[in-house]
Design a protein around this motif. Structure first.
Motif, mmCIF file in Angstrom:
data_model
loop_
_atom_site.group_PDB
_atom_site.id
_atom_site.type_symbol
_atom_site.label_atom_id
_atom_site.label_comp_id
_atom_site.label_asym_id
_atom_site.label_seq_id
_atom_site.Cartn_x
_atom_site.Cartn_y
_atom_site.Cartn_z
ATOM 1 N N GLU A 113 0.824 -1.207 0.000
ATOM 2 C CA GLU A 113 0.000 0.000 0.000
ATOM 3 C C GLU A 113 0.863 1.264 0.000
ATOM 4 O O GLU A 113 0.569 2.239 -0.700
ATOM 5 C CB GLU A 113 -0.929 0.001 1.216
ATOM 6 C CG GLU A 113 -2.192 -0.797 1.011
ATOM 7 C CD GLU A 113 -3.037 -0.217 -0.120
ATOM 8 O OE1 GLU A 113 -3.536 0.916 0.007
ATOM 9 O OE2 GLU A 113 -3.160 -0.900 -1.157
ATOM 10 N N CYS A 117 0.999 4.182 -2.963
ATOM 11 C CA CYS A 117 0.767 5.590 -2.667
ATOM 12 C C CYS A 117 1.981 6.444 -3.033
ATOM 13 O O CYS A 117 1.852 7.527 -3.614
ATOM 14 C CB CYS A 117 0.430 5.744 -1.187
ATOM 15 S SG CYS A 117 -0.224 7.363 -0.729
ATOM 16 N N TYR A 121 2.209 9.333 -5.912
ATOM 17 C CA TYR A 121 2.596 10.694 -5.549
ATOM 18 C C TYR A 121 3.718 11.206 -6.458
ATOM 19 O O TYR A 121 3.653 12.334 -6.987
ATOM 20 C CB TYR A 121 3.047 10.721 -4.090
ATOM 21 C CG TYR A 121 3.575 12.060 -3.620
ATOM 22 C CD1 TYR A 121 2.718 13.033 -3.117
ATOM 23 C CD2 TYR A 121 4.943 12.361 -3.671
ATOM 24 C CE1 TYR A 121 3.190 14.265 -2.685
ATOM 25 C CE2 TYR A 121 5.429 13.590 -3.247
ATOM 26 C CZ TYR A 121 4.551 14.537 -2.748
ATOM 27 O OH TYR A 121 5.019 15.754 -2.330
ATOM 28 N N ARG A 209 -0.061 12.445 3.141
ATOM 29 C CA ARG A 209 -0.882 11.565 2.305
ATOM 30 C C ARG A 209 -0.781 10.120 2.780
ATOM 31 O O ARG A 209 -1.797 9.413 2.843
ATOM 32 C CB ARG A 209 -0.440 11.687 0.847
ATOM 33 C CG ARG A 209 -1.237 10.829 -0.107
ATOM 34 C CD ARG A 209 -0.952 11.188 -1.549
ATOM 35 N NE ARG A 209 -1.591 10.260 -2.460
ATOM 36 C CZ ARG A 209 -1.555 10.363 -3.781
ATOM 37 N NH1 ARG A 209 -0.926 11.388 -4.340
ATOM 38 N NH2 ARG A 209 -2.153 9.469 -4.549
ATOM 39 N N LEU A 210 0.430 9.668 3.109
ATOM 40 C CA LEU A 210 0.597 8.303 3.609
ATOM 41 C C LEU A 210 -0.150 8.110 4.923
ATOM 42 O O LEU A 210 -0.743 7.051 5.170
ATOM 43 C CB LEU A 210 2.086 7.994 3.803
ATOM 44 C CG LEU A 210 2.944 7.940 2.539
ATOM 45 C CD1 LEU A 210 4.417 7.737 2.901
ATOM 46 C CD2 LEU A 210 2.478 6.819 1.614
ATOM 47 N N GLU A 213 -4.014 8.012 3.930
ATOM 48 C CA GLU A 213 -4.471 6.929 3.071
ATOM 49 C C GLU A 213 -4.055 5.544 3.558
ATOM 50 O O GLU A 213 -4.703 4.550 3.211
ATOM 51 C CB GLU A 213 -3.950 7.140 1.643
ATOM 52 C CG GLU A 213 -4.497 8.375 0.954
ATOM 53 C CD GLU A 213 -4.081 8.470 -0.501
ATOM 54 O OE1 GLU A 213 -3.624 7.450 -1.072
ATOM 55 O OE2 GLU A 213 -4.199 9.571 -1.076
#
Length: 308
Positions: A113, A117, A121, A209-210, A213
């Motif tokens: 995952e 991501c 990005y 973001r990590l 998400e």
């Protein structure tokens, strides 16, 4: 009384040809590969055989598998009983799995995952950033190069402190050739160029973001083996600290000076480097204070001498 730390290295350049025999023959690797396949729902070895040698999900998971499998082998063959563990850069994920803070299969899924991501990005953001590893470059010489870059308006960050002469520096790729030339002029040498960049404060948006998400969906347990942070040398013994360590890795520099100080302070005497390693076992910062034992895929396939 001897005290031991197991150290998981950061991810370096690798190909299936380098590790494929270990992954298909070693019972330790085969067990971890089977666990990875169950977590992924597909064959990791098939992905590694057919995919490019780049920083993709399969390569990352393969490195994780081999690192933890090597620690398994060291337990059985060398009698390793670690008191603490350390994960350097990407090696943090192996440390999390080995310490028991998250089951191995869940670390595999987490790595997949995170890779998804990250790669998404970097398709749109910070595509022009690289992180360059330099050796034989004492701090004062590096400072001289960085001062010149600042004078010329060339943005940069130091992303890793590994040894008195070994550093990782992040910059815009358009300035990379000039940086390498300046390092060479001062007697240094440029090794691996990391694409995408890593461990730089400018990547704070990726960290956010990590977190949103990926990490917010994961619950970490207290590690059975304490983890030493590769960022500030702190000793992590709770689940919240493990999650914070992984999240901060995106935009925080690696600092082996802090790690070394913690190892000394905790009375560690032996360092076992588990996994494909091209750097850590060479650091004078470790060799000067500890008995350093290395174990890579080739070591685990050597015939064992019969006990006398």
């Amino acid at each position: 009384m001897s005290r031991t730390a197991v150290v998981f290295p950061g991810m370096g350049p690798s190909s299936f040809g380098d590790v494929g025999r270990f992954m298909t023959i070693s019972p330790f690797a085969r067990r971890r590969v089977a666990q990875a396949d169950a977590a992924l729902g597909y064959s990791l070895l098939d992905e590694l055989r057919s995919g490019p040698d780049e920083y993709n999900a399969a390569q990352q998971i393969g490195f994780l598998v081999n690192s933890v499998a090597m620690a398994d082998w060291m337990e059985k063959s060398l009698g390793l009983r670690p008191d603490v563990c350390v994960g350097s850069s990407f090696g943090e994920r192996a440390a999390v799995a080995y310490s028991g803070a998250l089951p191995f299969g869940e670390v595999v899924a987490l790595t997949a995952e995170l890779a998804r991501c990250e790669l998404d990005y970097f398709r749109e953001e910070h595509k022009d950033l690289v992180s360059q590893l330099v050796v034989r470059t004492p701090q004062e010489r590096l400072d001289d190069v960085l001062a010149t870059m600042s004078q010329d308006g060339e943005w940069h960050e130091v992303s890793g402190y590994f040894d008195p002469g070994v550093h990782l520096v992040t910059m815009h790729e358009e300035h990379l050739d000039a940086f390498k030339r300046r390092i060479s002029e001062r007697g240094g040498y440029s090794l691996t160029t990391m694409r995408p960049a890593a461990h730089a404060g400018v990547l704070a948006p990726l960290r956010a973001r990590l977190r949103d998400e990926v990490f917010r969906k994961v619950s970490f347990s207290a590690p059975e083996i304490p983890i030493i942070s590769d960022q500030d040398g702190s000793l992590i013994s709770d689940g919240a600290g493990v999650g914070a360590l992984l999240e901060a890795s995106t935009d925080s520099p690696v600092h082996w000076g802090h790690i070394r100080d913690r190892l000394v302070g905790e009375g560690l005497t032996t360092i076992c480097v588990a996994g494909p390693d091209y750097l850590l076992h060479r650091l004078s910062l470790l060799k000067d204070d500890f008995d350093v034992v290395t174990a890579g895929p080739k070591d685990a396939l050597k015939p064992r001498r019969p006990a006398k």
